[in-house]
Design a protein around this motif. Structure first.
Motif, PDB file in Angstrom:
ATOM      1  N   SER A 270       0.844  -1.202   0.000  1.00 58.67           N
ATOM      2  CA  SER A 270       0.000   0.000   0.000  1.00 58.67           C
ATOM      3  C   SER A 270       0.874   1.244   0.000  1.00 58.67           C
ATOM      4  CB  SER A 270      -0.888   0.008   1.261  1.00 58.67           C
ATOM      5  OG  SER A 270      -0.091   0.176   2.409  1.00 58.67           O
ATOM      6  N   ASP A 271       0.307   2.352  -0.457  1.00 57.90           N
ATOM      7  CA  ASP A 271       1.033   3.624  -0.424  1.00 57.90           C
ATOM      8  C   ASP A 271       1.357   3.999   1.017  1.00 57.90           C
ATOM      9  OD1 ASP A 271      -0.760   5.193  -3.210  1.00 57.90           O
ATOM     10  OD2 ASP A 271       0.968   3.833  -3.145  1.00 57.90           O
ATOM     11  N   ALA A 272       0.408   3.732   1.942  1.00 60.32           N
ATOM     12  CA  ALA A 272       0.623   4.111   3.343  1.00 60.32           C
ATOM     13  C   ALA A 272       1.834   3.382   3.908  1.00 60.32           C
ATOM     14  CB  ALA A 272      -0.636   3.804   4.160  1.00 60.32           C
ATOM     15  N   ASP A 273       1.956   2.095   3.620  1.00 59.38           N
ATOM     16  CA  ASP A 273       3.098   1.355   4.154  1.00 59.38           C
ATOM     17  C   ASP A 273       4.399   1.795   3.488  1.00 59.38           C
ATOM     18  OD1 ASP A 273       2.049  -2.012   5.262  1.00 59.38           O
ATOM     19  OD2 ASP A 273       1.666   0.011   6.042  1.00 59.38           O
ATOM     20  N   ALA A 274       4.341   2.117   2.196  1.00 60.73           N
ATOM     21  CA  ALA A 274       5.554   2.590   1.522  1.00 60.73           C
ATOM     22  C   ALA A 274       6.000   3.928   2.112  1.00 60.73           C
ATOM     23  CB  ALA A 274       5.313   2.710   0.018  1.00 60.73           C
ATOM     24  N   GLU A 275       5.045   4.809   2.393  1.00 57.87           N
ATOM     25  CA  GLU A 275       5.381   6.104   3.011  1.00 57.87           C
ATOM     26  C   GLU A 275       5.990   5.885   4.388  1.00 57.87           C
ATOM     27  OE1 GLU A 275       3.904   8.827  -0.001  1.00 57.87           O
ATOM     28  OE2 GLU A 275       5.200   9.075   1.754  1.00 57.87           O
ATOM     29  N   ALA A 276       5.355   4.997   5.169  1.00 54.27           N
ATOM     30  CA  ALA A 276       5.877   4.715   6.510  1.00 54.27           C
ATOM     31  C   ALA A 276       7.294   4.144   6.423  1.00 54.27           C
ATOM     32  CB  ALA A 276       4.951   3.736   7.237  1.00 54.27           C
ATOM     33  N   PHE A 277       7.510   3.283   5.440  1.00 55.54           N
ATOM     34  CA  PHE A 277       8.823   2.659   5.233  1.00 55.54           C
ATOM     35  C   PHE A 277       9.907   3.719   5.081  1.00 55.54           C
ATOM     36  CE2 PHE A 277      10.072  -1.750   4.504  1.00 55.54           C
ATOM     37  CZ  PHE A 277      11.363  -1.637   4.037  1.00 55.54           C
ATOM     38  N   MET A 278       9.546   4.806   4.392  1.00 49.50           N
ATOM     39  CA  MET A 278      10.531   5.854   4.118  1.00 49.50           C
ATOM     40  C   MET A 278      11.012   6.538   5.393  1.00 49.50           C
ATOM     41  SD  MET A 278      11.346   5.925   0.973  1.00 49.50           S
ATOM     42  CE  MET A 278      11.974   7.539   0.479  1.00 49.50           C
ATOM     43  N   SER A 279      10.221   6.477   6.475  1.00 47.50           N
ATOM     44  CA  SER A 279      10.621   7.202   7.684  1.00 47.50           C
ATOM     45  C   SER A 279      11.927   6.652   8.255  1.00 47.50           C
ATOM     46  CB  SER A 279       9.506   7.165   8.737  1.00 47.50           C
ATOM     47  OG  SER A 279       9.336   5.846   9.219  1.00 47.50           O
ATOM     48  N   TRP A 280      12.241   5.379   8.015  1.00 44.31           N
ATOM     49  CA  TRP A 280      13.559   4.888   8.411  1.00 44.31           C
ATOM     50  C   TRP A 280      14.436   4.596   7.201  1.00 44.31           C
ATOM     51  CZ3 TRP A 280       9.077   2.019   9.096  1.00 44.31           C
ATOM     52  CH2 TRP A 280       8.973   0.826   8.350  1.00 44.31           C
ATOM     53  N   ALA A 281      13.839   4.150   6.107  1.00 43.75           N
ATOM     54  CA  ALA A 281      14.643   3.691   4.975  1.00 43.75           C
ATOM     55  C   ALA A 281      15.330   4.835   4.237  1.00 43.75           C
ATOM     56  CB  ALA A 281      13.783   2.889   4.006  1.00 43.75           C
ATOM     57  N   SER A 282      14.826   6.063   4.397  1.00 46.23           N
ATOM     58  CA  SER A 282      15.445   7.199   3.716  1.00 46.23           C
ATOM     59  C   SER A 282      16.453   7.911   4.613  1.00 46.23           C
ATOM     60  CB  SER A 282      14.370   8.205   3.287  1.00 46.23           C
ATOM     61  OG  SER A 282      13.755   8.751   4.436  1.00 46.23           O
ATOM     62  N   ASP A 283      16.602   7.435   5.841  1.00 47.79           N
ATOM     63  CA  ASP A 283      17.450   8.119   6.825  1.00 47.79           C
ATOM     64  C   ASP A 283      18.874   7.559   6.757  1.00 47.79           C
ATOM     65  OD1 ASP A 283      18.716   9.121   9.085  1.00 47.79           O
ATOM     66  OD2 ASP A 283      16.953   8.887  10.375  1.00 47.79           O
ATOM     67  N   PRO A 284      19.845   8.370   6.355  1.00 47.72           N
ATOM     68  CA  PRO A 284      21.217   7.854   6.223  1.00 47.72           C
ATOM     69  C   PRO A 284      21.781   7.342   7.551  1.00 47.72           C
ATOM     70  CG  PRO A 284      21.029  10.081   5.311  1.00 47.72           C
ATOM     71  CD  PRO A 284      19.732   9.781   5.974  1.00 47.72           C
ATOM     72  N   LEU A 285      21.318   7.910   8.667  1.00 51.16           N
ATOM     73  CA  LEU A 285      21.833   7.462   9.954  1.00 51.16           C
ATOM     74  C   LEU A 285      21.338   6.049  10.260  1.00 51.16           C
ATOM     75  CD1 LEU A 285      23.658   8.542  12.161  1.00 51.16           C
ATOM     76  CD2 LEU A 285      21.625   9.284  13.399  1.00 51.16           C
ATOM     77  N   VAL A 286      20.102   5.770   9.879  1.00 49.46           N
ATOM     78  CA  VAL A 286      19.567   4.421  10.057  1.00 49.46           C
ATOM     79  C   VAL A 286      20.281   3.460   9.110  1.00 49.46           C
ATOM     80  CG1 VAL A 286      17.524   2.969   9.805  1.00 49.46           C
ATOM     81  CG2 VAL A 286      17.314   5.245  10.827  1.00 49.46           C
ATOM     82  N   ALA A 287      20.554   3.922   7.901  1.00 43.15           N
ATOM     83  CA  ALA A 287      21.173   3.053   6.887  1.00 43.15           C
ATOM     84  C   ALA A 287      22.661   2.852   7.119  1.00 43.15           C
ATOM     85  CB  ALA A 287      20.946   3.651   5.499  1.00 43.15           C
ATOM     86  N   LEU A 288      23.211   3.600   8.086  1.00 46.45           N
ATOM     87  CA  LEU A 288      24.660   3.570   8.316  1.00 46.45           C
ATOM     88  C   LEU A 288      25.181   2.157   8.543  1.00 46.45           C
ATOM     89  CD1 LEU A 288      27.085   5.491   8.673  1.00 46.45           C
ATOM     90  CD2 LEU A 288      26.585   5.522  11.115  1.00 46.45           C
ATOM     91  N   PHE A 289      24.465   1.392   9.351  1.00 47.87           N
ATOM     92  CA  PHE A 289      24.938   0.054   9.691  1.00 47.87           C
ATOM     93  C   PHE A 289      24.235  -1.025   8.884  1.00 47.87           C
ATOM     94  CE2 PHE A 289      27.911   1.220  12.744  1.00 47.87           C
ATOM     95  CZ  PHE A 289      27.395   2.163  13.612  1.00 47.87           C
ATOM     96  N   GLN A 290      23.719  -0.651   7.725  1.00 44.79           N
ATOM     97  CA  GLN A 290      23.066  -1.630   6.854  1.00 44.79           C
ATOM     98  C   GLN A 290      23.818  -1.750   5.552  1.00 44.79           C
ATOM     99  OE1 GLN A 290      18.882   0.181   7.032  1.00 44.79           O
ATOM    100  NE2 GLN A 290      18.586  -2.011   7.209  1.00 44.79           N
ATOM    101  N   ARG A 291      23.564  -2.859   4.866  1.00 42.39           N
ATOM    102  CA  ARG A 291      24.161  -3.015   3.549  1.00 42.39           C
ATOM    103  C   ARG A 291      23.566  -2.017   2.570  1.00 42.39           C
ATOM    104  NH1 ARG A 291      26.451  -8.493   3.858  1.00 42.39           N
ATOM    105  NH2 ARG A 291      24.941  -9.806   4.904  1.00 42.39           N
ATOM    106  N   ARG A 292      22.236  -1.841   2.686  1.00 38.99           N
ATOM    107  CA  ARG A 292      21.489  -1.047   1.721  1.00 38.99           C
ATOM    108  C   ARG A 292      21.769   0.441   1.935  1.00 38.99           C
ATOM    109  NH1 ARG A 292      16.997   0.916   2.414  1.00 38.99           N
ATOM    110  NH2 ARG A 292      16.492  -0.268   4.284  1.00 38.99           N
ATOM    111  N   ASP A 293      21.827   1.212   0.839  1.00 32.87           N
ATOM    112  CA  ASP A 293      21.914   2.670   0.943  1.00 32.87           C
ATOM    113  C   ASP A 293      20.539   3.240   1.265  1.00 32.87           C
ATOM    114  OD1 ASP A 293      24.208   2.770  -1.823  1.00 32.87           O
ATOM    115  OD2 ASP A 293      24.625   2.891   0.329  1.00 32.87           O
ATOM    116  N   ALA A 294      20.510   4.454   1.831  1.00 34.47           N
ATOM    117  CA  ALA A 294      19.235   5.116   2.121  1.00 34.47           C
ATOM    118  C   ALA A 294      18.455   5.330   0.826  1.00 34.47           C
ATOM    119  CB  ALA A 294      19.497   6.459   2.807  1.00 34.47           C
ATOM    120  N   PHE A 295      17.140   5.137   0.911  1.00 33.19           N
ATOM    121  CA  PHE A 295      16.281   5.407  -0.248  1.00 33.19           C
ATOM    122  C   PHE A 295      16.122   6.907  -0.431  1.00 33.19           C
ATOM    123  CE2 PHE A 295      15.799   1.201  -0.915  1.00 33.19           C
ATOM    124  CZ  PHE A 295      14.754   0.491  -0.331  1.00 33.19           C
TER     125      PHE A 295
END
Lengths: 181, 205
Positions: free
Chosen positions: B29-54
């Motif tokens: 859903s769009d709502a879940d994709a938007e919610a996903f961005m609240s952490w997935a787009s944050d470079p600080l959250v992505a710091l310790f992950q393989r994936r780059d921030a969205f």
């Protein structure tokens, strides 16, 4: 375990199909393979298939030979050592096995020293070689420690060996670790 | 290997939230994709992950479709009551995700190990959300997978907050594995944690 005599001179070389009979000496021995995740081979044909399908195409699989005094027997393998890359390109897993007739002479330790001296140049991107050893496999743990591997942790319920879930000690040698001897 | 995320908030940790933490499946859903961005787009959250921030929500939408929905066990972490669909005040809000990945079967076909990873939006750090999510996920997968004997997790040596989450969730710290995983192009030292089935008998941690 006996006190070792002066360290044997060990060389590593690629395997050949012609090594199958020498390999049977350890690969068919339930004692030498008791801590391995694979079962002892009972069929020469199955071992030949293993050499052909797994050993020959493998990125780093070596026959452990005792440098002879010029005799042909010096080129007969007494064991095997392999370093297998994992899904993480910086990390590879090591396995070593030695025929029982040559236990207690420092052969595994010497093979490990030769391995860590060569493997980082051979396997692109690998910076860590790790070895998993059964908590009860004191001889292998000693060989790794004498070759300069660092003991890092006991990983609980980590490997199934001969049908039992075992705790494993994990050791590593990093590309920047000092080569001993 | 599932990887952790969580660092320290800039101020002292707030009190643990009194709100309920629940887990549910993601929706396309769009709502879940938007919610996903609240952490997935944050470079600080992505710091310790393989994936780059969205960088845009289309990436989150695609990631949910390609990776999350087919995953063996992937859940949204919700805080508050309700189903986390975002309607009404006080309703549950999706603040992160947690996933458990079974390790490949051994040569004899046997499954016995899985690894857990989680990510929480920065605004929710320091409130015990990740700890409760990890505990709930462990309960769920040990119940759902009778073959499971070992649940493991790694945290970067420079991520002490994530290490504390795992300890508080009842995992045992086993040791530091040097140059274990490549993150953002560099091999990293990782602390290995595990929860084995015998840790969980009555009276265990």
């Amino acid at each position: 375990m006996n006190q070792e005599q002066e360290a044997p001179t060990v060389t590593l070389r690629p395997f050949d199909l012609a090594d199958v009979d020498a390999m049977m000496a350890w690969a068919s021995d339930p004692v030498a393979t008791s801590f391995m995740t694979w079962d002892a081979y009972t069929s020469r044909d199955a071992l030949l298939a293993f050499i052909r399908d797994t050993v020959l195409p493998h990125p780093w699989f070596r026959a452990v030979c005792l440098a002879g005094d010029g005799e042909v027997s010096g080129e007969v393998p007494v064991g095997a050592v392999s370093v297998t890359p994992t899904d993480d390109r910086c990390r590879a897993e090591l396995g070593v096995v030695v025929a029982r007739a040559h236990w207690g002479k420092g052969v595994a330790t010497a093979a490990l020293k030769r391995t860590v001296a060569a493997v980082f140049a051979d396997l692109d991107g690998v910076e860590r070689v790790e070895a998993l050893v059964d908590v009860d496999n004191a001889a292998s743990r000693r060989a790794l420690e004498k070759a300069g591997f660092q003991r890092e942790a006991v990983l609980r319920s980590y490997c199934v060996v001969k049908g039992r879930l075992r705790d494993m000690v994990i050791y590593s040698f990093i590309s920047t670790d000092p080569l001993l001897d | 290997m599932e990887l952790q995320q969580q660092g320290d908030p800039p101020r002292a940790a707030a009190e643990p939230t009194g709100e309920v933490v629940t887990l549910r499946e993601f929706m396309a859903s769009d709502a879940d994709a938007e919610a996903f961005m609240s952490w997935a787009s944050d470079p600080l959250v992505a710091l310790f992950q393989r994936r780059d921030a969205f960088e845009h929500v289309g990436q989150a939408r695609r990631y949910i479709f390609d990776h999350v929905l087919p995953h063996p066990w992937y859940r949204a972490i919700c805080v508050g009551s309700g189903s986390g669909s975002g309607s009404g005040s006080g309703a549950a809000v999706v603040v992160g995700s947690i996933s458990v990945k079974p390790a490949p079967a051994e040569a004899d076909g046997r499954l016995f190990m899985a690894s857990v990873g989680y990510r929480v939006a920065r605004a929710q750090w320091g409130r015990g959300v990740a700890t409760r999510a990890v505990r709930a996920a462990a309960e769920d997968v040990f119940a759902a997978w009778p073959w499971l004997r070992r649940l493991e997790a790694v945290a970067d040596v420079e991520n002490p907050a994530s290490q504390r989450v795992l300890e508080k969730a009842g995992f045992v710290r086993e040791g530091v594995l040097r140059k274990y995983i490549v993150l953002k192009g560099r091999p990293r030292d990782m602390v290995m944690f595990s929860l084995v089935d015998t840790d969980r008998v009555a009276g265990g941690r």
